[in-house]
Design an enzyme around this catalytic site. Structure first.
Site, PDB file in Angstrom:
ATOM      1  N   GLY A 296       2.114   7.064  -3.938  1.00  0.00           N
ATOM      2  CA  GLY A 296       1.220   8.214  -3.961  1.00  0.00           C
ATOM      3  C   GLY A 296       1.911   9.475  -3.475  1.00  0.00           C
ATOM      4  O   GLY A 296       3.092   9.465  -3.097  1.00  0.00           O
TER       5      GLY A 296
ATOM      6  N   ASP B 193       1.980  -0.779  -3.514  1.00  0.00           N
ATOM      7  CA  ASP B 193       1.066   0.157  -4.162  1.00  0.00           C
ATOM      8  C   ASP B 193       0.518  -0.505  -5.427  1.00  0.00           C
ATOM      9  O   ASP B 193       1.243  -1.214  -6.131  1.00  0.00           O
ATOM     10  CB  ASP B 193       1.804   1.448  -4.537  1.00  0.00           C
ATOM     11  CG  ASP B 193       0.867   2.634  -4.729  1.00  0.00           C
ATOM     12  OD1 ASP B 193       0.003   2.567  -5.629  1.00  0.00           O
ATOM     13  OD2 ASP B 193       1.009   3.628  -3.992  1.00  0.00           O
ATOM     14  N   ASN B 194      -0.764  -0.269  -5.709  1.00  0.00           N
ATOM     15  CA  ASN B 194      -1.337  -0.822  -6.942  1.00  0.00           C
ATOM     16  C   ASN B 194      -1.345   0.190  -8.087  1.00  0.00           C
ATOM     17  O   ASN B 194      -1.883  -0.078  -9.160  1.00  0.00           O
ATOM     18  CB  ASN B 194      -2.755  -1.349  -6.696  1.00  0.00           C
ATOM     19  CG  ASN B 194      -3.763  -0.261  -6.380  1.00  0.00           C
ATOM     20  OD1 ASN B 194      -3.401   0.907  -6.206  1.00  0.00           O
ATOM     21  ND2 ASN B 194      -5.032  -0.631  -6.299  1.00  0.00           N
TER      22      ASN B 194
ATOM     23  N   TYR C 275      -7.576  -3.418  17.613  1.00  0.00           N
ATOM     24  CA  TYR C 275      -6.391  -4.270  17.623  1.00  0.00           C
ATOM     25  C   TYR C 275      -5.459  -3.861  18.767  1.00  0.00           C
ATOM     26  O   TYR C 275      -4.828  -4.723  19.405  1.00  0.00           O
ATOM     27  CB  TYR C 275      -5.646  -4.164  16.290  1.00  0.00           C
ATOM     28  CG  TYR C 275      -6.079  -5.175  15.243  1.00  0.00           C
ATOM     29  CD1 TYR C 275      -5.230  -6.210  14.857  1.00  0.00           C
ATOM     30  CD2 TYR C 275      -7.325  -5.086  14.635  1.00  0.00           C
ATOM     31  CE1 TYR C 275      -5.606  -7.126  13.887  1.00  0.00           C
ATOM     32  CE2 TYR C 275      -7.719  -5.995  13.669  1.00  0.00           C
ATOM     33  CZ  TYR C 275      -6.863  -7.025  13.299  1.00  0.00           C
ATOM     34  OH  TYR C 275      -7.251  -7.931  12.343  1.00  0.00           O
TER      35      TYR C 275
ATOM     36  N   LEU D  39      -0.753   4.059   4.287  1.00  0.00           N
ATOM     37  CA  LEU D  39      -1.264   5.251   3.606  1.00  0.00           C
ATOM     38  C   LEU D  39      -2.072   4.897   2.361  1.00  0.00           C
ATOM     39  O   LEU D  39      -2.449   5.784   1.595  1.00  0.00           O
ATOM     40  CB  LEU D  39      -0.113   6.181   3.200  1.00  0.00           C
ATOM     41  CG  LEU D  39       0.541   7.029   4.298  1.00  0.00           C
ATOM     42  CD1 LEU D  39       1.509   6.213   5.129  1.00  0.00           C
ATOM     43  CD2 LEU D  39       1.276   8.223   3.694  1.00  0.00           C
TER      44      LEU D  39
ATOM     45  N   SER E 168      -4.814   4.511   0.098  1.00  0.00           N
ATOM     46  CA  SER E 168      -6.222   4.870  -0.136  1.00  0.00           C
ATOM     47  C   SER E 168      -6.243   6.042  -1.091  1.00  0.00           C
ATOM     48  O   SER E 168      -5.395   6.939  -0.991  1.00  0.00           O
ATOM     49  CB  SER E 168      -6.929   5.292   1.163  1.00  0.00           C
ATOM     50  OG  SER E 168      -8.269   5.683   0.881  1.00  0.00           O
TER      51      SER E 168
ATOM     52  N   TYR F  95     -15.431   7.473   1.522  1.00  0.00           N
ATOM     53  CA  TYR F  95     -14.084   7.766   2.031  1.00  0.00           C
ATOM     54  C   TYR F  95     -14.103   8.010   3.532  1.00  0.00           C
ATOM     55  O   TYR F  95     -13.362   7.369   4.283  1.00  0.00           O
ATOM     56  CB  TYR F  95     -13.510   8.973   1.296  1.00  0.00           C
ATOM     57  CG  TYR F  95     -12.108   9.349   1.711  1.00  0.00           C
ATOM     58  CD1 TYR F  95     -11.072   8.425   1.666  1.00  0.00           C
ATOM     59  CD2 TYR F  95     -11.809  10.642   2.135  1.00  0.00           C
ATOM     60  CE1 TYR F  95      -9.777   8.774   2.033  1.00  0.00           C
ATOM     61  CE2 TYR F  95     -10.518  10.993   2.495  1.00  0.00           C
ATOM     62  CZ  TYR F  95      -9.509  10.056   2.444  1.00  0.00           C
ATOM     63  OH  TYR F  95      -8.238  10.400   2.814  1.00  0.00           O
TER      64      TYR F  95
ATOM     65  N   THR G 175      -3.168  18.700   2.412  1.00  0.00           N
ATOM     66  CA  THR G 175      -1.729  18.776   2.201  1.00  0.00           C
ATOM     67  C   THR G 175      -1.449  19.124   0.745  1.00  0.00           C
ATOM     68  O   THR G 175      -2.139  18.657  -0.151  1.00  0.00           O
ATOM     69  CB  THR G 175      -1.058  17.446   2.568  1.00  0.00           C
ATOM     70  OG1 THR G 175      -1.500  17.040   3.864  1.00  0.00           O
ATOM     71  CG2 THR G 175       0.446  17.578   2.565  1.00  0.00           C
TER      72      THR G 175
END
Length: 218
Positions: free
Chosen positions: A11, A32-33, A155, A69, A71, A141, A172
């Site tokens: 991304g 990454d998909n 965690y 990262l 999403s 989101y 950004t």
């Protein structure tokens, strides 16, 4: 050599981070998909693994750093699949935290300014709780990222992942940004290049905090 996993590394931001890590001598694995990649794709020199963080493939090998990262971040993209966006923030973050626990890696979560919702405070201070509405269309989101932050802190408190980092990223912009990103800088640039009038939403009194991509990665 430090080995790092960058989820979402194809991304806009992930690609820039992976490129920087390579330049600093890291061995970089990108997961990454390709559901919302940069037009430039993953950088040369990484080990690319195609898959999702919700149901990740085997990464294998040691990991010293996990930069999470993965999403969709632009409104048109995350609104296309709100349930998938929620699952990425929730289940995907849990899977990556489990991987950090198993490998002893330091974990960084890339969160968002949208955790503040429709803020009544400008600029927002870190301790500001925000003004969120879970029934809004954009909640898929911001609520996913709020949960991801809470899970990361949990965690850490349980000492399952001793080293954690959370960064709340604002708007950004820069090279490698998708032309159809849907946010104001890409919209203005596209309209200017095609000779269209610039679209101003509402009364034009909105404010945004902009950051150039190289400055963010630094």
């Amino acid at each position: 050599m430090t080995r790092a996993l960058v989820t979402g590394g194809a991304g806009f931001l992930g690609r820039s981070l992976a490129t920087r890590l390579l330049a600093e001598g890291y061995e970089v694995v990108v997961l990454d998909n390709l559901s919302s990649p940069s037009p430039l794709g993953p950088p040369d020199g990484v080990t690319f693994v195609e898959g999702t963080v919700v149901d990740p493939p085997e990464i294998g090998g040691p990991l010293e750093r996990i930069y999470h990262l993965a999403s969709p971040a632009s409104p048109p993209r995350y609104l296309q699949d709100p349930i998938g966006t929620l699952r990425t923030g929730a289940e995907g973050t849990r899977r990556m935290l489990d991987l950090a626990e198993a490998t002893g890696a330091r974990f960084l979560l890339a969160s968002t300014s949208e955790v503040y919702g429709d803020p009544a405070q400008h600029p927002q201070r870190e301790e500001y709780a925000g003004s969120v509405q879970v029934s809004s269309t954009r909640a898929c989101y911001d609520e996913a990222m709020r949960y991801a932050e809470a899970l990361t802190y949990a965690y850490h408190r349980q000492a399952r992942v001793p080293e954690t980092r959370v960064v709340r990223i604002f708007n950004t912009y820069g090279p490698g940004m998708a032309p159809d990103d849907g946010r104001v800088v890409s919209n203005f640039v596209n309209q200017a290049l095609s000779g269209q009038r610039l679209t101003i939403y509402g009364d034009g009194s909105q404010t945004r905090s902009f950051c150039y991509v190289d400055d963010l990665i630094e």
